[in-house]
Design a protein around this motif. Structure first.
Motif, mmCIF file in Angstrom:
data_model
loop_
_atom_site.group_PDB
_atom_site.id
_atom_site.type_symbol
_atom_site.label_atom_id
_atom_site.label_comp_id
_atom_site.label_asym_id
_atom_site.label_seq_id
_atom_site.Cartn_x
_atom_site.Cartn_y
_atom_site.Cartn_z
ATOM 1 N N ARG A 1 13.541 77.051 21.386
ATOM 2 C CA ARG A 1 13.749 76.217 20.201
ATOM 3 C C ARG A 1 14.926 76.695 19.361
ATOM 4 N NH1 ARG A 1 8.389 73.995 18.731
ATOM 5 N NH2 ARG A 1 8.909 74.172 16.540
ATOM 6 N N ALA A 2 15.482 77.864 19.695
ATOM 7 C CA ALA A 2 16.533 78.465 18.884
ATOM 8 C C ALA A 2 17.834 77.686 18.996
ATOM 9 C CB ALA A 2 16.750 79.914 19.320
ATOM 10 N N GLY A 3 18.758 77.983 18.082
ATOM 11 C CA GLY A 3 20.065 77.338 18.130
ATOM 12 C C GLY A 3 20.903 77.794 19.311
ATOM 13 N N GLY A 4 20.550 78.922 19.910
ATOM 14 C CA GLY A 4 21.220 79.378 21.126
ATOM 15 C C GLY A 4 22.298 80.420 20.919
ATOM 16 N N ALA A 5 22.594 80.792 19.670
ATOM 17 C CA ALA A 5 23.674 81.747 19.405
ATOM 18 C C ALA A 5 23.252 83.177 19.741
ATOM 19 C CB ALA A 5 24.095 81.672 17.947
ATOM 20 N N GLN B 1 27.868 81.171 22.392
ATOM 21 C CA GLN B 1 27.028 79.979 22.444
ATOM 22 C C GLN B 1 26.921 79.465 23.877
ATOM 23 O OE1 GLN B 1 25.707 78.692 19.443
ATOM 24 N NE2 GLN B 1 24.390 77.414 20.716
ATOM 25 N N THR B 2 25.709 79.119 24.293
ATOM 26 C CA THR B 2 25.503 78.604 25.645
ATOM 27 C C THR B 2 25.954 77.152 25.758
ATOM 28 O OG1 THR B 2 23.246 77.901 25.097
ATOM 29 C CG2 THR B 2 23.521 80.114 26.024
ATOM 30 N N VAL B 3 26.234 76.736 26.975
ATOM 31 C CA VAL B 3 26.572 75.333 27.238
ATOM 32 C C VAL B 3 25.316 74.477 27.143
ATOM 33 C CG1 VAL B 3 27.393 73.718 29.013
ATOM 34 C CG2 VAL B 3 28.578 75.903 28.652
ATOM 35 N N ALA B 4 24.218 74.970 27.686
ATOM 36 C CA ALA B 4 22.948 74.233 27.639
ATOM 37 C C ALA B 4 22.468 74.114 26.193
ATOM 38 C CB ALA B 4 21.902 74.951 28.483
ATOM 39 N N PRO B 5 21.753 73.035 25.857
ATOM 40 C CA PRO B 5 21.326 72.824 24.470
ATOM 41 C C PRO B 5 20.293 73.839 24.003
ATOM 42 C CG PRO B 5 20.328 71.196 25.905
ATOM 43 C CD PRO B 5 21.333 71.933 26.738
ATOM 44 N N LEU B 6 20.351 74.117 22.690
ATOM 45 C CA LEU B 6 19.400 75.018 22.040
ATOM 46 C C LEU B 6 19.264 76.313 22.847
ATOM 47 C CD1 LEU B 6 16.788 72.264 21.079
ATOM 48 C CD2 LEU B 6 18.560 73.252 19.618
ATOM 49 N N LYS C 1 15.196 61.094 26.288
ATOM 50 C CA LYS C 1 16.337 61.915 25.904
ATOM 51 C C LYS C 1 15.879 63.239 25.306
ATOM 52 C CE LYS C 1 19.379 57.963 24.941
ATOM 53 N NZ LYS C 1 20.201 57.282 23.907
ATOM 54 N N GLU C 2 14.672 63.647 25.639
ATOM 55 C CA GLU C 2 14.159 64.906 25.113
ATOM 56 C C GLU C 2 14.861 66.088 25.772
ATOM 57 O OE1 GLU C 2 11.283 64.292 22.528
ATOM 58 O OE2 GLU C 2 12.908 62.865 22.874
ATOM 59 N N SER C 3 14.895 67.215 25.075
ATOM 60 C CA SER C 3 15.571 68.401 25.609
ATOM 61 C C SER C 3 14.810 68.963 26.794
ATOM 62 C CB SER C 3 15.688 69.473 24.519
ATOM 63 O OG SER C 3 16.464 69.005 23.446
ATOM 64 N N ALA C 4 15.529 69.171 27.884
ATOM 65 C CA ALA C 4 14.909 69.770 29.069
ATOM 66 C C ALA C 4 14.367 71.139 28.709
ATOM 67 C CB ALA C 4 15.938 69.882 30.187
#
Length: 600
Positions: free
Chosen positions: A192-196, A272-277, A77-80
C-alpha cells in the motif's frame, strides 16, 4: 367411495391447488434459512458494473432458474497485488453462499465493495427480488483439524520484511521456509506504500546534479528522528540501503530513472519503482522466494510463540480449517508490522513523543492495512522481549488515497484554505502534520501543474490520474482562477502565493519558510490541487533488536531463536521516520534476519 377413487380425488385436488397458485403468478420465496427456492431468476448471463478504488469493475453473472452459477470479473482497473484477494475470493463466495451479503476481503475493502456492487447490478437484471439475496448465509461450524509442520525457518508476516527475509534465508543456505500471513493476500503495508526507497544512489544522483552521501543520510535520519534513534542501527540502515537497491534489481525489480524526494524524506535520495505503489516489491520478492520453495500459508494467524528450554522453536497458529503447530529448526523471524491500525494501542503508549493524547485527534484516520494491529509486538512481549520507543508514532501528511499527481515535493507547494503557504514542503513529516493541525479544518492542498503529468496520465505512484479526478480526489483546472474557484480558496491569494513561490524557485531561496529542495516553477496549465490531511501511518516503537536482528530481552540479551525485521521493531527511526526510509528498513533488516537465522 372406493380407496382407489379417494386417492384419485385427492391427487386431483392437489393439482387444482397447485394450478391456482401458478395462475395467480406467485413466485417462490426464500425459506427461513435464506435458501433460494426455484424460479426466482430469469436464466442467462448478465453483466453489471460497480466502482472500485481504481475505477469501474465489470462482472458477468450466470444464473439458472434458481441458482447463481458463476461470477466472472470481465474488467477492472484495480492495482495488481493490492486487490488480488478480492478477485480471488468473492466470485466463489457468491456461488457458495447464494447471497450478495458476502464479507469484504480484509485489505481489499474498496475493491470488494466494487465487486459486490457490480454483482448486485447484474442480478437486478434477472428479475429477482433482491431481498431474497441480501440474507447472510449461515456457515456451519466445522471442527478444525490439528496440523503439525516443520521447516528450518518460520516467518510471521508476508509484507516486504517477511518476504525479504524468506529470500535471504534461501540465499544463505536454507532448504525449507514456511511463511505465515494472516491476511488473504501478501503485501501488508508494503504493497500500500507510495513505493519510495531511500538510498544514496551515486550514479543517478550525479546525473541529476544532486549532491549526497551516506554520511548525510545517516545524519538526517538521526536528526530527523529528533536524535532518539539508535546510531548503530541507523548506520546499518544507511550503509546497506543501496546494496538493497541492486539486490532487488537483480531479482527483477525495475526502477524509475529519476531520483526524487518524497514528502518528509528531507533530501532527493528516494528511488522509485516502475510498478505502482509497493506492488513491485511484493511481486518481485514473492516470486523469488516461492521459486525456491517457500511455503506460504495465507489466512493463517500466528497466535503464540513456542518456547522449549528457553529457545523459540516455533509458532502456534490458526488457519481457515486447521490449528497449526509450526516448528522452526533454526529460528522464527517476526515481521508482522507495527500497530498503526490499532488506535487503542496507539493511544495506550502515547506520552512524551511528538504526538500526545492531547494533540493527536481522536478521529485521525490510518493509512495502514486493517491487520496491522501489533500482533508480533504482543507475542514478543509475552515471552519477555523488550519494547522500545513505543511512545513514538508518525503521521503521514496525507491519507493513502490522496497521494495526488505526485508524492514528491520538488514540483509542489502546499496552501491552506486561505490560499497561502504555511510550512516548508521539504520539512519532516511531523513538522508538516503539526503545522497542518493549526490550519482551518486541519487540511491543506498540494498544488501542481501539468509539467509533471506524463502522457499516459499516470501519477508518480502509478495511479490513473483521470480516475482520481473522476472520484473528486484531485481537482483539475485550466487556470489558477478556475482552480481557486473549484477548491474554494481566494483567487487573489492563490495567484499571489504562486507568483511568490515561483520567484523562490528561480532564486532557489525561500524567504518565508527556508525550503531547500527545488524543482520547476508551477506555471503551466492545467493546474492540479489535492486536498490532504494527516493520517496515522507508522509506529516507530516495537521489539528491541541488535544489528543482527536478534530480539533482545529486558536485560538486553538475545532471545535464542527469535529475530525481527521491519516495523515490528523499534529503535531505528527514533521519534520521527524520514519518508522513504521504511522500505529501505524492511529490505535491509529483512535480508539481515534471513542471513542471521542461517548462522551467516
Amino acid at each position: 367411495m372406493t380407496k382407489l377413487k379417494r386417492t384419485a380425488a385427492l391427487l386431483l385436488c392437489f393439482a387444482m391447488i397447485f394450478m391456482s397458485f401458478a395462475g395467480c403468478g406467485a413466485k417462490p420465496a426464500a425459506d427461513t434459512q435464506g435458501t433460494i427456492t426455484e424460479g426466482i431468476f430469469k436464466p442467462g448471463k448478465y453483466e453489471g458494473e460497480g466502482k472500485g478504488y481504481g475505477g469501474k469493475i465489470k462482472v458477468e453473472v450466470e444464473v439458472d432458474a434458481n441458482k447463481i452459477l458463476s461470477v466472472k470479473v470481465l474488467e477492472h482497473k484495480e492495482s495488481a497485488g493490492v486487490s488480488d484477494g478480492a478477485f480471488e475470493k468473492l466470485p466463489t463466495a457468491f456461488v457458495e453462499q447464494q447471497s450478495v451479503a458476502v464479507d469484504t476481503v480484509a485489505g481489499c475493502t474498496f475493491s470488494s465493495k466494487g465487486i459486490i456492487e457490480a454483482v448486485k447490478n447484474a442480478l437486478e437484471k434477472t428479475g429477482v427480488d433482491m431481498k431474497q439475496l441480501e440474507k447472510k448465509a449461515e456457515v456451519a461450524d466445522t471442527e478444525k483439524k490439528e496440523v503439525e509442520k516443520t521447516a528450518e525457518v518460520v516467518i510471521i508476516g508476508g509484507g516486504g520484511a517477511g518476504l525479504a527475509a524468506a529470500e535471504s534465508a534461501y540465499e544463505n543456505g536454507a532448504k525449507s521456509v514456511i511463511l505465515l500471513e494472516k491476511a488473504a493476500t501478501l503485501g501488508g503495508n508494503t504493497i500500500r506504500a507510495g513505493g519510495a526507497y531511500n538510498a544514496v544512489n551515486p550514479e543517478k544522483q550525479k546525473a541529476q546534479g544532486i549532491e549526497d552521501s551516506i554520511e548525510k543520510h545517516i545524519q538526517q535520519t538521526y536528526e530527523g528522528g529528533h536524535k532518539v534513534g539508535n546510531m548503530e542501527l541507523i548506520k546499518v540502515l544507511c550503509n546497506n540501503a543501496y546494496d538493497g537497491v541492486t539486490w532487488l534489481e537483480g531479482l527483477g525489480l525495475q526502477w524509475q530513472d529519476k531520483i526524487g524526494s518524497v514528502v518528509g524524506s528531507m533530501w532527493q535520495r528516494s528511488n522509485q519503482t516502475v510498478a505502482p505503489l509497493g506492488t513491485g516489491y511484493i511481486e518481485t520478492l514473492s516470486k523469488a522466494a516461492t521459486a525456491k520453495g517457500c511455503e506460504i500459508l495465507l489466512d493463517t494467524k500466528a497466535n503464540e510463540l513456542i518456547i522449549e528450554n528457553g529457545r523459540v522453536v516455533g509458532v502456534k497458529a490458526e488457519g481457515p480449517d486447521s490449528i497449526l503447530t509450526v516448528k522452526a529448526e533454526k529460528g522464527v523471524i517476526m515481521a508482522t508490522g507495527g500497530y498503526a491500525a490499532n488506535p487503542e494501542m496507539v493511544r495506550q503508549y502515547l506520552s512524551d513523543g511528538v504526538y500526545t493524547k492531547d494533540n493527536l485527534p481522536a478521529d485521525v484516520v490510518s493509512t495502514n492495512a486493517p491487520g496491522i494491529v501489533g500482533d508480533g509486538i504482543k507475542m514478543g512481549e509475552a515471552i519477555g522481549a523488550q519494547l522500545i520507543d513505543m511512545q513514538h508514532i508518525q503521521l503521514l501528511p496525507m491519507p493513502s488515497d490522496r497521494f495526488g499527481p505526485s508524492i514528491n515535493v520538488e514540483h509542489s507547494f502546499f496552501i491552506n484554505k486561505e490560499g497561502k503557504r504555511f510550512v516548508k514542503e521539504d520539512g519532516a513529516r511531523d513538522e508538516i502534520c503539526l503545522a497542518t493541525f493549526e490550519q482551518k479544518d486541519g487540511q491543506y492542498f498540494m498544488i501542481n501543474d501539468s509539467k509533471i503529468i506524463p502522457e499516459n496520465r499516470k501519477t508518480l505512484s502509478g495511479e490513473d490520474l483521470n480516475n482520481l479526478i473522476e472520484k473528486g480526489l484531485v481537482v483539475e483546472a485550466n487556470s489558477l482562477d478556475e482552480l481557486a474557484e473549484k477548491i474554494g480558496v481566494p483567487a487573489d491569494a492563490l495567484k499571489k502565493t504562486t507568483e511568490t513561490f515561483n520567484s523562490y524557485v528561480a532564486s532557489k531561496s525561500d524567504a518565508d519558510f527556508g525550503r531547500k529542495v527545488w524543482g520547476e516553477k508551477i506555471d503551466k496549465a492545467p493546474f492540479y490541487a489535492t486536498l490532504r490531511f494527516p493520517a496515522l501511518h507508522h509506529t516507530m516503537g516495537g521489539l528491541k533488536i541488535n544489528t543482527k536482528t536478534e530480539v533482545l530481552d529486558k536485560n538486553d540479551q538475545p532471545i535464542p531463536g527469535l529475530y525481527a525485521a521491519g516495523e515490528v521493531t523499534g529503535g531505528i527511526h527514533g521519534a520521527n521516520r524520514l519518508g522513504g526510509n521504511a522500505i529501505a528498513d524492511i529490505i535491509v533488516f529483512g535480508r539481515i534476519a534471513g542471513a542471521t537465522v542461517m548462522g551467516k
